[in-house]
Design a protein around this motif. Structure first.
Motif, short mmCIF file in Angstrom:
data_model
loop_
_atom_site.label_atom_id
_atom_site.label_comp_id
_atom_site.label_asym_id
_atom_site.label_seq_id
_atom_site.Cartn_x
_atom_site.Cartn_y
_atom_site.Cartn_z
N ARG A 55 14.89 51.02 44.39
CA ARG A 55 15.52 49.72 44.15
C ARG A 55 16.87 49.61 44.85
O ARG A 55 17.34 48.52 45.12
CB ARG A 55 15.67 49.48 42.64
CG ARG A 55 16.60 50.46 41.95
CD ARG A 55 16.57 50.33 40.44
NE ARG A 55 16.96 49.01 40.00
CZ ARG A 55 16.97 48.62 38.73
NH1 ARG A 55 16.57 49.47 37.80
NH2 ARG A 55 17.35 47.42 38.41
N TRP A 56 17.47 50.77 45.14
CA TRP A 56 18.76 50.75 45.82
C TRP A 56 18.66 50.24 47.25
O TRP A 56 19.67 49.88 47.86
CB TRP A 56 19.40 52.15 45.79
CG TRP A 56 19.89 52.51 44.43
CD1 TRP A 56 19.28 53.33 43.52
CD2 TRP A 56 21.08 52.05 43.81
NE1 TRP A 56 20.01 53.41 42.37
CE2 TRP A 56 21.13 52.64 42.51
CE3 TRP A 56 22.12 51.21 44.20
CZ2 TRP A 56 22.18 52.40 41.63
CZ3 TRP A 56 23.16 50.98 43.32
CH2 TRP A 56 23.18 51.57 42.05
N SER A 57 17.43 50.21 47.81
CA SER A 57 17.26 49.69 49.17
C SER A 57 17.58 48.20 49.24
O SER A 57 17.90 47.67 50.31
CB SER A 57 15.83 49.94 49.66
OG SER A 57 14.89 49.29 48.82
N LEU A 58 17.49 47.52 48.09
CA LEU A 58 17.81 46.09 48.05
C LEU A 58 19.29 45.84 47.76
O LEU A 58 19.73 44.69 47.81
CB LEU A 58 16.98 45.39 46.96
CG LEU A 58 15.52 45.09 47.26
CD1 LEU A 58 14.89 44.36 46.08
CD2 LEU A 58 15.36 44.27 48.53
N TRP A 59 20.04 46.89 47.47
CA TRP A 59 21.42 46.72 47.04
C TRP A 59 22.26 45.91 48.01
O TRP A 59 22.99 45.00 47.58
CB TRP A 59 22.05 48.09 46.79
CG TRP A 59 23.44 48.01 46.24
CD1 TRP A 59 23.82 47.79 44.94
CD2 TRP A 59 24.65 48.15 46.98
NE1 TRP A 59 25.18 47.78 44.83
CE2 TRP A 59 25.73 48.00 46.06
CE3 TRP A 59 24.94 48.38 48.32
CZ2 TRP A 59 27.06 48.09 46.46
CZ3 TRP A 59 26.27 48.46 48.72
CH2 TRP A 59 27.31 48.31 47.80
N GLY A 187 16.79 34.06 52.46
CA GLY A 187 16.55 32.86 51.68
C GLY A 187 15.70 33.13 50.44
O GLY A 187 16.01 32.68 49.34
N VAL A 188 14.60 33.86 50.63
CA VAL A 188 13.73 34.21 49.50
C VAL A 188 14.49 35.07 48.50
O VAL A 188 14.40 34.85 47.28
CB VAL A 188 12.46 34.95 50.01
CG1 VAL A 188 11.65 35.49 48.83
CG2 VAL A 188 11.60 34.02 50.84
N MET A 189 15.24 36.02 49.00
CA MET A 189 16.01 36.92 48.13
C MET A 189 17.03 36.13 47.32
O MET A 189 17.17 36.33 46.10
CB MET A 189 16.72 37.96 49.00
CG MET A 189 17.55 38.95 48.23
SD MET A 189 16.57 40.19 47.40
CE MET A 189 17.85 41.13 46.58
#
Length: 267
Positions: A55-59, A187-189
């Motif tokens: 999940r840290w890859s999205l940080w 945008g999606v994020m």
């Protein structure tokens, strides 16, 4: 005879208008690929959001959309006569905008709804390369404002500079083709994070210090009620962005690249 021809002309115009609407909302191959990529983004984001460690890859992207959230507060404070003192991001995925004055009925929901509007606009632009280039320029201006307000917060500065670097680098990949997919992802994020943040803070677990709780104290209602309303508005913005992108950008991949070569061309 005149009324007959007038009636006939009216029916022809109505038929033509209906045909245009149908054509505009018909999803072609390129748009189908874009929607498919969006769907893949949603799945990947949902998985990475909840899986331990990865999940840290999205940080970095979470910090970026938090910056959008705080920018929403800041820009609406300026638009309603207020003054922004500073913007700070927290390593634990939080942020704060210190401002003076402004209309709180507008500035309080502007964080959640502002980030969802930005997300919807980026989704709209993500259907087209040239539109993505324009969107990245606008983002650059917004980032400069954010840097000015956050000039004492190192995390905000690093996050914004990395985002600018990513956008600039993507300009030089396949005449901006990569930029389109990055703008679409951001945008999606941003749109998803806005909805999830509202649901997580206000509906699933009630946070007493949220924007909605302050809004409820000042203007009535409950924070969860406002959370539901704001989340529905956020989803509506996202849907409008998708429909608008389909209607406005029917060009295929090759046509988009040809257009991109003429708009601020890169090697």
């Amino acid at each position: 005879m005149a009324p007959y021809y007038q009636l006939l002309g009216k029916r022809v115009l109505e038929a033509a208008e209906t045909h245009v609407h149908r054509r505009d909302l018909t999803v072609n191959h390129t748009q189908s690929v874009t929607l498919g990529v969006m769907g893949a983004y949603v799945v990947v984001i949902a998985l990475l959001w909840n899986l331990p460690y990865v999940r840290w890859s999205l940080w970095p992207f979470k910090m970026l959309v938090i910056a959008f959230h705080e920018f929403g507060h800041a820009i609406m404070a300026c638009c309603t006569g207020g003054r922004v003192k500073s913007i700070e991001l927290d390593p634990h995925e939080g942020g704060v905008t210190r401002m003076q004055g402004g209309i709180s009925a507008i500035t309080l929901p502007a964080g959640y709804l502002g980030s969802s509007i930005i997300g919807a606009l980026l989704i709209f632009a993500g259907f087209n390369i040239v539109a993505s280039k324009v969107a990245s320029i606008v983002l650059g201006v917004c980032f400069l404002l954010t840097l000015w307000w956050a000039r004492r917060d190192w995390l905000t500065i690093v996050t914004v500079l990395l985002a600018v670097g990513l956008l600039v680098a993507c300009w030089f990949i396949a005449h901006g083709e990569a930029l389109r997919w990055v703008v679409l992802f951001i945008g999606v994020m941003s749109a998803l994070y806005s909805v999830w943040d509202i649901c997580d803070d206000l509906i699933i677990r009630k946070v007493n210090t949220s924007d909605a709780s302050v809004f409820a104290q000042r203007y009535g209602g409950s924070s969860r009620c406002w959370g539901v309303i704001w989340s529905l508005i956020s989803i509506l913005f996202m849907a409008i962005g998708i429909i608008g992108g389909i209607a406005a950008f029917p060009e295929n991949f090759q046509e988009q690249q040809d257009d991109s070569k003429k708009f601020i061309p890169t090697i």
